[in-house]
Motif scaffolding. Structure first.
Motif, PDB file in Angstrom:
ATOM      1  N   ILE A 137      -4.662   3.785  -8.168  1.00  0.00           N
ATOM      2  CA  ILE A 137      -4.400   3.846  -6.728  1.00  0.00           C
ATOM      3  C   ILE A 137      -2.905   3.808  -6.433  1.00  0.00           C
ATOM      4  N   GLY A 138      -2.150   3.033  -7.241  1.00  0.00           N
ATOM      5  CA  GLY A 138      -0.742   2.783  -6.949  1.00  0.00           C
ATOM      6  C   GLY A 138       0.137   4.016  -6.813  1.00  0.00           C
ATOM      7  N   PRO A 139       0.175   4.933  -7.808  1.00  0.00           N
ATOM      8  CA  PRO A 139       1.094   6.076  -7.711  1.00  0.00           C
ATOM      9  C   PRO A 139       0.876   6.956  -6.476  1.00  0.00           C
ATOM     10  N   PRO A 140      -0.365   7.430  -6.217  1.00  0.00           N
ATOM     11  CA  PRO A 140      -0.510   8.271  -5.014  1.00  0.00           C
ATOM     12  C   PRO A 140      -0.301   7.496  -3.720  1.00  0.00           C
ATOM     13  N   LEU A 141      -0.733   6.226  -3.679  1.00  0.00           N
ATOM     14  CA  LEU A 141      -0.548   5.434  -2.468  1.00  0.00           C
ATOM     15  C   LEU A 141       0.931   5.168  -2.211  1.00  0.00           C
ATOM     16  N   GLY A 142       1.645   4.738  -3.256  1.00  0.00           N
ATOM     17  CA  GLY A 142       3.072   4.485  -3.111  1.00  0.00           C
ATOM     18  C   GLY A 142       3.835   5.755  -2.789  1.00  0.00           C
ATOM     19  N   GLY A 143       3.467   6.854  -3.446  1.00  0.00           N
ATOM     20  CA  GLY A 143       4.121   8.124  -3.169  1.00  0.00           C
ATOM     21  C   GLY A 143       3.878   8.592  -1.747  1.00  0.00           C
ATOM     22  N   PHE A 144       2.647   8.397  -1.251  1.00  0.00           N
ATOM     23  CA  PHE A 144       2.323   8.790   0.122  1.00  0.00           C
ATOM     24  C   PHE A 144       3.151   7.993   1.125  1.00  0.00           C
ATOM     25  N   ILE A 145       3.227   6.670   0.911  1.00  0.00           N
ATOM     26  CA  ILE A 145       3.987   5.819   1.828  1.00  0.00           C
ATOM     27  C   ILE A 145       5.469   6.163   1.786  1.00  0.00           C
ATOM     28  N   ALA A 146       6.012   6.341   0.576  1.00  0.00           N
ATOM     29  CA  ALA A 146       7.439   6.636   0.448  1.00  0.00           C
ATOM     30  C   ALA A 146       7.795   8.005   1.014  1.00  0.00           C
ATOM     31  N   THR A 147       6.860   8.962   0.905  1.00  0.00           N
ATOM     32  CA  THR A 147       7.135  10.317   1.366  1.00  0.00           C
ATOM     33  C   THR A 147       6.972  10.450   2.881  1.00  0.00           C
ATOM     34  N   TYR A 148       5.951   9.831   3.430  1.00  0.00           N
ATOM     35  CA  TYR A 148       5.627  10.061   4.836  1.00  0.00           C
ATOM     36  C   TYR A 148       5.919   8.867   5.745  1.00  0.00           C
ATOM     37  N   PHE A 149       6.227   7.714   5.162  1.00  0.00           N
ATOM     38  CA  PHE A 149       6.591   6.552   5.970  1.00  0.00           C
ATOM     39  C   PHE A 149       7.920   6.003   5.444  1.00  0.00           C
ATOM     40  N   HIS A 150       7.910   4.806   4.860  1.00  0.00           N
ATOM     41  CA  HIS A 150       9.113   4.214   4.271  1.00  0.00           C
ATOM     42  C   HIS A 150       8.695   3.345   3.093  1.00  0.00           C
ATOM     43  N   TRP A 151       9.505   3.384   2.036  1.00  0.00           N
ATOM     44  CA  TRP A 151       9.133   2.671   0.808  1.00  0.00           C
ATOM     45  C   TRP A 151       8.980   1.169   1.025  1.00  0.00           C
ATOM     46  N   ARG A 152       9.635   0.595   2.038  1.00  0.00           N
ATOM     47  CA  ARG A 152       9.560  -0.852   2.240  1.00  0.00           C
ATOM     48  C   ARG A 152       8.141  -1.319   2.562  1.00  0.00           C
ATOM     49  N   TRP A 153       7.343  -0.435   3.187  1.00  0.00           N
ATOM     50  CA  TRP A 153       5.971  -0.813   3.518  1.00  0.00           C
ATOM     51  C   TRP A 153       5.104  -0.999   2.275  1.00  0.00           C
ATOM     52  N   ILE A 154       5.559  -0.457   1.159  1.00  0.00           N
ATOM     53  CA  ILE A 154       4.790  -0.570  -0.083  1.00  0.00           C
ATOM     54  C   ILE A 154       4.550  -2.033  -0.450  1.00  0.00           C
ATOM     55  N   PHE A 155       5.562  -2.865  -0.253  1.00  0.00           N
ATOM     56  CA  PHE A 155       5.463  -4.251  -0.704  1.00  0.00           C
ATOM     57  C   PHE A 155       4.582  -5.113   0.201  1.00  0.00           C
ATOM     58  N   PHE A 156       4.368  -4.662   1.408  1.00  0.00           N
ATOM     59  CA  PHE A 156       3.501  -5.415   2.303  1.00  0.00           C
ATOM     60  C   PHE A 156       2.026  -5.258   1.938  1.00  0.00           C
ATOM     61  N   ILE A 157       1.714  -4.272   1.073  1.00  0.00           N
ATOM     62  CA  ILE A 157       0.334  -4.110   0.601  1.00  0.00           C
ATOM     63  C   ILE A 157      -0.131  -5.368  -0.124  1.00  0.00           C
ATOM     64  N   ASN A 158       0.815  -6.059  -0.795  1.00  0.00           N
ATOM     65  CA  ASN A 158       0.446  -7.227  -1.587  1.00  0.00           C
ATOM     66  C   ASN A 158      -0.008  -8.416  -0.739  1.00  0.00           C
ATOM     67  N   ILE A 159       0.348  -8.433   0.536  1.00  0.00           N
ATOM     68  CA  ILE A 159       0.044  -9.605   1.353  1.00  0.00           C
ATOM     69  C   ILE A 159      -1.459  -9.799   1.548  1.00  0.00           C
ATOM     70  N   PRO A 160      -2.224  -8.820   2.020  1.00  0.00           N
ATOM     71  CA  PRO A 160      -3.668  -9.055   2.155  1.00  0.00           C
ATOM     72  C   PRO A 160      -4.364  -9.307   0.823  1.00  0.00           C
ATOM     73  N   ILE A 161      -3.905  -8.626  -0.246  1.00  0.00           N
ATOM     74  CA  ILE A 161      -4.505  -8.862  -1.562  1.00  0.00           C
ATOM     75  C   ILE A 161      -4.233 -10.296  -2.017  1.00  0.00           C
ATOM     76  N   SER A 162      -3.012 -10.787  -1.774  1.00  0.00           N
ATOM     77  CA  SER A 162      -2.661 -12.166  -2.139  1.00  0.00           C
ATOM     78  C   SER A 162      -3.504 -13.173  -1.373  1.00  0.00           C
ATOM     79  N   ILE A 163      -3.694 -12.933  -0.093  1.00  0.00           N
ATOM     80  CA  ILE A 163      -4.501 -13.841   0.717  1.00  0.00           C
ATOM     81  C   ILE A 163      -5.939 -13.879   0.209  1.00  0.00           C
ATOM     82  N   LEU A 164      -6.480 -12.716  -0.148  1.00  0.00           N
ATOM     83  CA  LEU A 164      -7.825 -12.664  -0.723  1.00  0.00           C
ATOM     84  C   LEU A 164      -7.882 -13.438  -2.037  1.00  0.00           C
ATOM     85  N   GLY A 165      -6.865 -13.259  -2.885  1.00  0.00           N
ATOM     86  CA  GLY A 165      -6.829 -13.967  -4.160  1.00  0.00           C
ATOM     87  C   GLY A 165      -6.743 -15.474  -3.982  1.00  0.00           C
ATOM     88  N   LEU A 166      -5.941 -15.924  -3.025  1.00  0.00           N
ATOM     89  CA  LEU A 166      -5.835 -17.357  -2.748  1.00  0.00           C
ATOM     90  C   LEU A 166      -7.185 -17.937  -2.322  1.00  0.00           C
TER      91      LEU A 166
END
Length: 456
Positions: A137-166
């Motif tokens: 999932i990572g390469p196409p998702l990260g590439g999509f965000i970096a190409t059509y939005f901004h690369w900084r949003w990539i790191f915010f993906i980890n927040i909901p996953i982290s909350i679920l893991g906690l």
């Protein structure tokens, strides 16, 4: 599944970063090759802090350490998203690595302690199957965000996953700990932390990034000296931070040392391949990500049949043949051109991903084949440190090979012609694993694989 959730997040994050390196480099106004520091700083942090992960789990409890690690990883992700310079980005990745250093090894330790030897291969495959979705999932998702939005949003993906893991860890993981944990080797921790940091920093900055060449060389020399001192003092301690005596176990030595050289070659792929597709062929991040995820898809499919292949052919035969095939797959990647059909590129990456996945599953399982339960914590720490160092060295070796090819061909900027020699170099490094794997007896790991003809 809970541990796999953490592995999913870490693996997805790593592949997202690799895919978006050229985009991040342009935004930070840096040479794309300089972004190797963002990869190596994360891997260095893992190598530094993994050795104390087992002790912390024994001392404070697996659930406590696991949840704290997820929190640190989430905080590092936010810092990455807010970084405005190469130095800040590298520091934020180091913080992320501190969380990853505790998160994944502690989770793996819980699995190892609750799994019988006969079920270990299958358990490791189940553990990593959901985690392998991250690289898919990572390469196409990260590439999509970096190409059509901004690369900084990539790191915010980890927040909901982290909350679920906690939440999942707090609800389902028992806070296992030792009644009388072994004492921590503080001097060994300081020596190894400083030694590994200085050594890897020197290697990673040798291309004149961040510091001058004399400073890089001095850092390498100091780091090597500190590691020699660590090895000398560790032999005299009853409870060393990293028990080097485990290397006397034949299967552990082959899996860890042989695996180290194999992983160096493979560890260069996340760095070289996105640069090759984007700088060499002019693809954008999204197009590059769609192609590179084929490798992870191949790795995921192989996990379902790895145990059966090992049962049929045994560890020794599989590891020897597969090392050669995986190394050849690296050479084939270097043979890509701008005119190579994308379908053929995906097929090569898919098949190569199968080979690499089978190799990693085999090496990981073989390493623990003859390790006693009481030594499992130490074995996990040492094996994990070596794996992360190999991955970091892979990025460094790949960058050196790429820069060397540029210099030999007189190129000021990276071009497609610079990548085939770089892939050839890392393929040869990967192939040197055979020096250790060919020494294995035919019966190696038979208790795990169930290989009935191990003596033939």
């Amino acid at each position: 599944m809970i541990v796999a959730c953490a592995l999913f997040m870490e693996n997805m994050d790593s592949t997202v970063i690799a895919t978006c390196l050229p985009t991040i480099a342009r935004d930070l106004q840096e040479d794309p090759i300089a972004l190797k520091l963002a990869l190596t700083s994360y891997l260095l942090s893992l190598a530094v802090f993994i050795p104390i992960s087992g002790w912390m789990a024994d001392r404070f409890g697996a659930r406590t350490v696991f949840r704290a690690a997820i929190g640190v990883f989430m905080g590092g992700s936010v810092c990455c998203a807010l970084s405005a310079s190469l130095e800040g980005f590298v520091a934020a990745r180091f913080l992320q690595g501190m969380g990853g250093a505790m998160m994944v090894p502690v989770g793996r330790l819980v699995v190892l302690r609750s799994t019988s030897k006969a079920e270990l291969v299958q358990a490791m495959a189940y553990l990593t199957m959901p985690a392998l979705l991250g690289p898919v999932i990572g390469p196409p998702l990260g590439g999509f965000i970096a190409t059509y939005f901004h690369w900084r949003w990539i790191f915010f993906i980890n927040i909901p996953i982290s909350i679920l893991g906690l939440y999942m860890a707090g609800r389902h993981i028992e806070n296992l700990r030792e009644d009388v944990p072994r004492p921590l080797d503080w001097s060994g921790f300081l020596l190894s932390a400083l030694g590994l940091s200085a050594l890897m920093l020197g290697l990673a900055t040798a291309g004149r990034h961040l510091v001058s060449l004399p400073v890089s060389l001095a850092s390498m020399a100091a780091g090597a000296a500190l590691m020699v001192i660590y090895v000398w003092q560790a032999r005299a301690k009853a409870y060393p931070l990293l028990s080097l005596d485990l290397l006397r176990i034949e299967t552990f030595r082959a899996g860890v040392v042989g695996g180290f050289f194999f992983r160096i070659g493979i560890g260069a792929i996340p760095f070289l391949l996105p640069l090759f597709l984007q700088l060499g062929f002019g693809l954008n991040s999204f197009e590059s990500g769609l192609l590179t995820c084929a490798s992870a898809a191949g790795a995921l499919s192989m996990k379902t049949i790895a145990a059966k292949i090992l049962q049929r052919f045994g560890f020794r035969r599989v590891l020897i043949v597969n090392t050669a095939l995986a190394s050849v797959s690296l050479l084939l990647i270097g043979a890509f051109t701008a005119h190579t059909p994308h379908a053929l590129i995906m097929v090569v990456l898919l098949v190569g991903g199968c080979f690499r996945s089978l190799q990693f599953t085999s090496l990981n399982a073989l390493s623990y084949a003859d390790v006693e339960t009481a030594q499992m914590s130490q074995a996990t720490s040492l094996a994990s440190v070596v794996q992360q160092l190999a991955a970091g060295m892979g990025v460094t070796v790949g960058a050196f090979a790429l820069q060397g090819a540029m210099s030999l061909q007189g190129h000021q900027a990276t071009q497609a012609a610079d990548f085939p020699p770089a892939f050839a170099v890392v393929a040869l490094v990967s192939l040197t694993a055979l020096l250790w794997l060919t020494r294995l007896p035919a019966s190696a790991g038979a208790v795990l694989s169930g290989h009935r003809h191990a003596d033939n």
